[in-house]
Motif scaffolding. Structure first.
Motif, PDB file in Angstrom:
ATOM      1  N   ALA A 159       0.839  -1.207   0.000  1.00 28.03           N
ATOM      2  CA  ALA A 159       0.000   0.000   0.000  1.00 28.03           C
ATOM      3  C   ALA A 159       0.873   1.257   0.000  1.00 28.03           C
ATOM      4  O   ALA A 159       0.599   2.221  -0.726  1.00 28.03           O
ATOM      5  CB  ALA A 159      -0.926  -0.003   1.217  1.00 28.03           C
ATOM      6  N   VAL A 160       1.939   1.236   0.797  1.00 22.10           N
ATOM      7  CA  VAL A 160       2.856   2.382   0.824  1.00 22.10           C
ATOM      8  C   VAL A 160       3.533   2.536  -0.534  1.00 22.10           C
ATOM      9  O   VAL A 160       3.673   3.651  -1.059  1.00 22.10           O
ATOM     10  CB  VAL A 160       3.918   2.204   1.951  1.00 22.10           C
ATOM     11  CG1 VAL A 160       5.031   3.237   1.816  1.00 22.10           C
ATOM     12  CG2 VAL A 160       3.245   2.310   3.322  1.00 22.10           C
ATOM     13  N   ARG A 161       3.918   1.405  -1.141  1.00 27.18           N
ATOM     14  CA  ARG A 161       4.563   1.450  -2.465  1.00 27.18           C
ATOM     15  C   ARG A 161       3.611   2.086  -3.484  1.00 27.18           C
ATOM     16  O   ARG A 161       4.025   2.931  -4.289  1.00 27.18           O
ATOM     17  CB  ARG A 161       4.963   0.033  -2.877  1.00 27.18           C
ATOM     18  CG  ARG A 161       5.879  -0.012  -4.111  1.00 27.18           C
ATOM     19  CD  ARG A 161       6.332  -1.426  -4.435  1.00 27.18           C
ATOM     20  NE  ARG A 161       7.165  -1.991  -3.399  1.00 27.18           N
ATOM     21  CZ  ARG A 161       6.971  -3.192  -2.812  1.00 27.18           C
ATOM     22  NH1 ARG A 161       5.947  -3.940  -3.170  1.00 27.18           N
ATOM     23  NH2 ARG A 161       7.794  -3.600  -1.878  1.00 27.18           N
ATOM     24  N   LYS A 162       2.332   1.693  -3.448  1.00 26.37           N
ATOM     25  CA  LYS A 162       1.340   2.245  -4.395  1.00 26.37           C
ATOM     26  C   LYS A 162       1.170   3.749  -4.197  1.00 26.37           C
ATOM     27  O   LYS A 162       1.081   4.512  -5.164  1.00 26.37           O
ATOM     28  CB  LYS A 162      -0.019   1.556  -4.203  1.00 26.37           C
ATOM     29  CG  LYS A 162      -0.100   0.143  -4.757  1.00 26.37           C
ATOM     30  CD  LYS A 162      -1.519  -0.406  -4.540  1.00 26.37           C
ATOM     31  CE  LYS A 162      -1.611  -1.891  -4.880  1.00 26.37           C
ATOM     32  NZ  LYS A 162      -2.921  -2.448  -4.484  1.00 26.37           N
ATOM     33  N   LEU A 163       1.104   4.184  -2.914  1.00 23.78           N
ATOM     34  CA  LEU A 163       0.949   5.633  -2.659  1.00 23.78           C
ATOM     35  C   LEU A 163       2.148   6.400  -3.203  1.00 23.78           C
ATOM     36  O   LEU A 163       2.010   7.476  -3.782  1.00 23.78           O
ATOM     37  CB  LEU A 163       0.795   5.898  -1.151  1.00 23.78           C
ATOM     38  CG  LEU A 163      -0.579   5.592  -0.546  1.00 23.78           C
ATOM     39  CD1 LEU A 163      -0.542   5.739   0.969  1.00 23.78           C
ATOM     40  CD2 LEU A 163      -1.656   6.511  -1.135  1.00 23.78           C
ATOM     41  N   LYS A 164       3.339   5.831  -2.996  1.00 22.28           N
ATOM     42  CA  LYS A 164       4.551   6.520  -3.460  1.00 22.28           C
ATOM     43  C   LYS A 164       4.606   6.581  -4.988  1.00 22.28           C
ATOM     44  O   LYS A 164       5.186   7.512  -5.553  1.00 22.28           O
ATOM     45  CB  LYS A 164       5.792   5.807  -2.912  1.00 22.28           C
ATOM     46  CG  LYS A 164       5.972   6.049  -1.417  1.00 22.28           C
ATOM     47  CD  LYS A 164       7.428   6.092  -1.040  1.00 22.28           C
ATOM     48  CE  LYS A 164       7.623   6.835   0.270  1.00 22.28           C
ATOM     49  NZ  LYS A 164       9.013   6.879   0.689  1.00 22.28           N
ATOM     50  N   ALA A 165       4.004   5.592  -5.637  1.00 20.20           N
ATOM     51  CA  ALA A 165       4.007   5.565  -7.104  1.00 20.20           C
ATOM     52  C   ALA A 165       2.936   6.502  -7.673  1.00 20.20           C
ATOM     53  O   ALA A 165       2.935   6.806  -8.868  1.00 20.20           O
ATOM     54  CB  ALA A 165       3.779   4.139  -7.608  1.00 20.20           C
ATOM     55  N   GLY A 192     -14.437   7.828   7.473  1.00 23.64           N
ATOM     56  CA  GLY A 192     -14.523   6.552   6.803  1.00 23.64           C
ATOM     57  C   GLY A 192     -13.793   5.508   7.619  1.00 23.64           C
ATOM     58  O   GLY A 192     -12.978   5.847   8.486  1.00 23.64           O
ATOM     59  N   THR A 193     -14.123   4.248   7.388  1.00 27.56           N
ATOM     60  CA  THR A 193     -13.471   3.159   8.103  1.00 27.56           C
ATOM     61  C   THR A 193     -13.196   2.036   7.100  1.00 27.56           C
ATOM     62  O   THR A 193     -14.070   1.703   6.301  1.00 27.56           O
ATOM     63  CB  THR A 193     -14.381   2.614   9.238  1.00 27.56           C
ATOM     64  OG1 THR A 193     -14.866   3.719   9.997  1.00 27.56           O
ATOM     65  CG2 THR A 193     -13.630   1.682  10.144  1.00 27.56           C
ATOM     66  N   THR A 194     -12.001   1.492   7.139  1.00 28.75           N
ATOM     67  CA  THR A 194     -11.699   0.350   6.264  1.00 28.75           C
ATOM     68  C   THR A 194     -11.061  -0.747   7.094  1.00 28.75           C
ATOM     69  O   THR A 194     -10.617  -0.511   8.219  1.00 28.75           O
ATOM     70  CB  THR A 194     -10.726   0.737   5.121  1.00 28.75           C
ATOM     71  OG1 THR A 194      -9.464   1.104   5.689  1.00 28.75           O
ATOM     72  CG2 THR A 194     -11.267   1.906   4.300  1.00 28.75           C
ATOM     73  N   ASP A 195     -11.019  -1.940   6.505  1.00 23.82           N
ATOM     74  CA  ASP A 195     -10.483  -3.073   7.261  1.00 23.82           C
ATOM     75  C   ASP A 195      -8.996  -2.897   7.567  1.00 23.82           C
ATOM     76  O   ASP A 195      -8.515  -3.330   8.604  1.00 23.82           O
ATOM     77  CB  ASP A 195     -10.693  -4.373   6.487  1.00 23.82           C
ATOM     78  CG  ASP A 195     -12.156  -4.818   6.532  1.00 23.82           C
ATOM     79  OD1 ASP A 195     -12.877  -4.354   7.441  1.00 23.82           O
ATOM     80  OD2 ASP A 195     -12.559  -5.606   5.673  1.00 23.82           O
ATOM     81  N   HIS A 196      -8.279  -2.303   6.636  1.00 20.12           N
ATOM     82  CA  HIS A 196      -6.829  -2.133   6.816  1.00 20.12           C
ATOM     83  C   HIS A 196      -6.345  -1.078   5.832  1.00 20.12           C
ATOM     84  O   HIS A 196      -7.114  -0.595   4.986  1.00 20.12           O
ATOM     85  CB  HIS A 196      -6.092  -3.455   6.626  1.00 20.12           C
ATOM     86  CG  HIS A 196      -6.665  -4.306   5.527  1.00 20.12           C
ATOM     87  ND1 HIS A 196      -6.722  -3.863   4.222  1.00 20.12           N
ATOM     88  CD2 HIS A 196      -7.243  -5.531   5.549  1.00 20.12           C
ATOM     89  CE1 HIS A 196      -7.275  -4.795   3.478  1.00 20.12           C
ATOM     90  NE2 HIS A 196      -7.627  -5.814   4.251  1.00 20.12           N
ATOM     91  N   LEU A 197      -5.069  -0.756   5.927  1.00 18.42           N
ATOM     92  CA  LEU A 197      -4.495   0.288   5.082  1.00 18.42           C
ATOM     93  C   LEU A 197      -4.621  -0.053   3.599  1.00 18.42           C
ATOM     94  O   LEU A 197      -4.950   0.812   2.770  1.00 18.42           O
ATOM     95  CB  LEU A 197      -3.012   0.493   5.439  1.00 18.42           C
ATOM     96  CG  LEU A 197      -2.269   1.516   4.565  1.00 18.42           C
ATOM     97  CD1 LEU A 197      -2.872   2.911   4.737  1.00 18.42           C
ATOM     98  CD2 LEU A 197      -0.778   1.529   4.895  1.00 18.42           C
ATOM     99  N   ALA A 198      -4.354  -1.323   3.250  1.00 13.82           N
ATOM    100  CA  ALA A 198      -4.380  -1.720   1.836  1.00 13.82           C
ATOM    101  C   ALA A 198      -5.735  -1.378   1.220  1.00 13.82           C
ATOM    102  O   ALA A 198      -5.818  -0.861   0.093  1.00 13.82           O
ATOM    103  CB  ALA A 198      -4.097  -3.218   1.719  1.00 13.82           C
ATOM    104  N   GLN A 199      -6.805  -1.636   1.957  1.00 17.79           N
ATOM    105  CA  GLN A 199      -8.146  -1.357   1.443  1.00 17.79           C
ATOM    106  C   GLN A 199      -8.365   0.151   1.282  1.00 17.79           C
ATOM    107  O   GLN A 199      -8.924   0.605   0.281  1.00 17.79           O
ATOM    108  CB  GLN A 199      -9.179  -1.935   2.411  1.00 17.79           C
ATOM    109  CG  GLN A 199     -10.584  -1.924   1.861  1.00 17.79           C
ATOM    110  CD  GLN A 199     -11.547  -2.625   2.811  1.00 17.79           C
ATOM    111  OE1 GLN A 199     -11.541  -2.367   4.015  1.00 17.79           O
ATOM    112  NE2 GLN A 199     -12.349  -3.520   2.270  1.00 17.79           N
TER     113      GLN A 199
END
Lengths: 273, 273
Positions: free
Chosen positions: A41-47, A254-261
């Motif tokens: 998820a961090v990699r995707k945000l950085k990209a 908002g609420t999600t199950d985890h960071l990736a979501q």
């Protein structure tokens, strides 16, 4: 129900701030463990074209130490992206010409290198854990009570946190103790302080409405960010509790199950996932 | 100015309650020292027709121990005349069928002999001093947070006290710490609790208006007694501070330089000095 109330601001966002412990990883023995999906998820945000910063109340180690730990866990992260209370405290001390008596974890002391601690005229406490002995707390108290106008800084105001061997008292508890002893109100440096969040926004050169905060702590992450004008999303990892959804004063955007979501939802709203 | 506002109730009094530390003696190395005139003052009260009791928030030693100390200092005093928080706590625990986790000074443990401490369903803290380590406070916290409805008893709520080597944090500071950690309000046993003063009055078989409290602590001695319907006189020994006379909520019914002067005024009003 993962997407209930997820903020529709994602398309217009310019930046994201991530809490660390409980969002990126769970602490515990050794380095702890990365929460599944969070490294990606961090990699995707950085990209993406979003600016990214990390914001933590970690005060048991200097940034170099815990950034190194996160890199060992696989995260693409560097010290300059990380905002934690100790450097913010150093800035405040310098600005106001204050000389602190430090009651902090030994591993945090390097953050205060170069700060004049002679003849102290204020007290700074962090999550000192075992260093919160009676003798050490008494010493901090005597410094405060000896000042004409006691000044107490607390690096965060957490009540407790969870480690693999159980719950541990956090710095906020000792802040309350010294506040009562000296009839003083502590200045909190770190989340949920608006000053602290604003320093991150300043570094990003963004306005609050352009930035989303993602954290596991409803009051300190979500509530703090909202107070500052940002949207705040809570993840159901780390210290999340189902009772958070009935909190009397703070409601997550908002609420999600985890960071990736959460990251997938942001990127899909932006048409890039 | 010693007699300014000294209460005119002395003629109709039937009993007197004395605080101990700061009124009878000053604590410090070894047994501490008797405050000049106080040994004689106690003797005079005992020779009068007034009932006399002693009321203290001392929780660093069992009553036997500190009564023996006072006798060595020359006071005519016995255990049955002394009211302190630990025995009051034991009575409350028995009445409510509670099993405490005890965080108290080792020398106080004998007061809790016979109390069931297995599988604790409440926490009792006293002035534990050096025993207020991070590990011990964390242990008390874990007991509390593990209870469906946490119950915390605090033996007094003092902020700090003075010993020969300087100021020391008192139990109230750790009470505030645990209150914040667990979102709970402690039940205070000892001064200034009205229940505690009432238990002394019950033992004297007197009504509040028939009894005068004499102490050095404006809030806990004088204010507590007044809340209970008694008159309260402050002595200018022990922890008395000139700023007490400007206290926002508590005003003593009278102030004297020391116990000896207060006793002389009572007895002279009764025509027996």
């Amino acid at each position: 129900m993962a997407d209930i109330g997820f903020p529709r601001c994602a398309a217009s966002l310019k930046g994201v701030i991530l809490d660390m412990c409980g969002v990126l990883y769970d602490s515990g023995e050794g380095d702890g463990v990365a929460i599944p999906g969070s490294v990606d998820a961090v990699r995707k945000l950085k990209a993406s074209d979003l600016k990214l910063r990390f914001c933590t109340n970690e005060t048991q180690a200097a940034r170099e130490k815990f950034v190194a730990k996160l890199r060992r866990l696989g995260f693409d992260i560097c010290v300059s992206e990380v905002f934690s209370p100790a450097p913010a405290a150093v800035a405040v001390l310098r600005e106001r010409g204050l000389r602190p008596h430090l009651l902090v974890y030994d591993a945090l002391l390097s953050e205060f290198e170069g700060v004049d601690t002679s003849d102290p005229n204020c007290v700074v406490i962090g999550d000192a854990a075992e260093k919160f002995s009676y003798a050490n707390l008494n010493e901090a108290f005597r410094v405060l009570i000896g000042l004409e106008k006691p000044i107490l800084f607390s690096l965060g105001k957490g009540k407790y946190y969870k480690e693999t061997d159980g719950l541990k008292l956090d710095v906020g508890v000792y802040m309350k103790a010294l506040e009562y002893a000296c009839d003083v109100e502590a200045e909190v440096i770190g989340k949920p302080s608006a000053t602290f969040f604003q320093s991150v926004l300043n570094d990003m050169a963004l306005q609050p409405h352009e930035v989303l905060m993602i954290g596991d702590d409803l009051v300190n992450d979500v509530g703090g960010a909202q107070q500052c004008g940002m949207k705040g999303v809570q993840v159901r990892t780390g210290k999340y509790r189902p009772s958070d959804q009935k909190h009397p004063t703070v409601t997550a955007d908002g609420t999600t199950d985890h960071l990736a979501q959460a990251v997938d939802m942001i990127l899909s709203q932006r048409g890039k996932s």
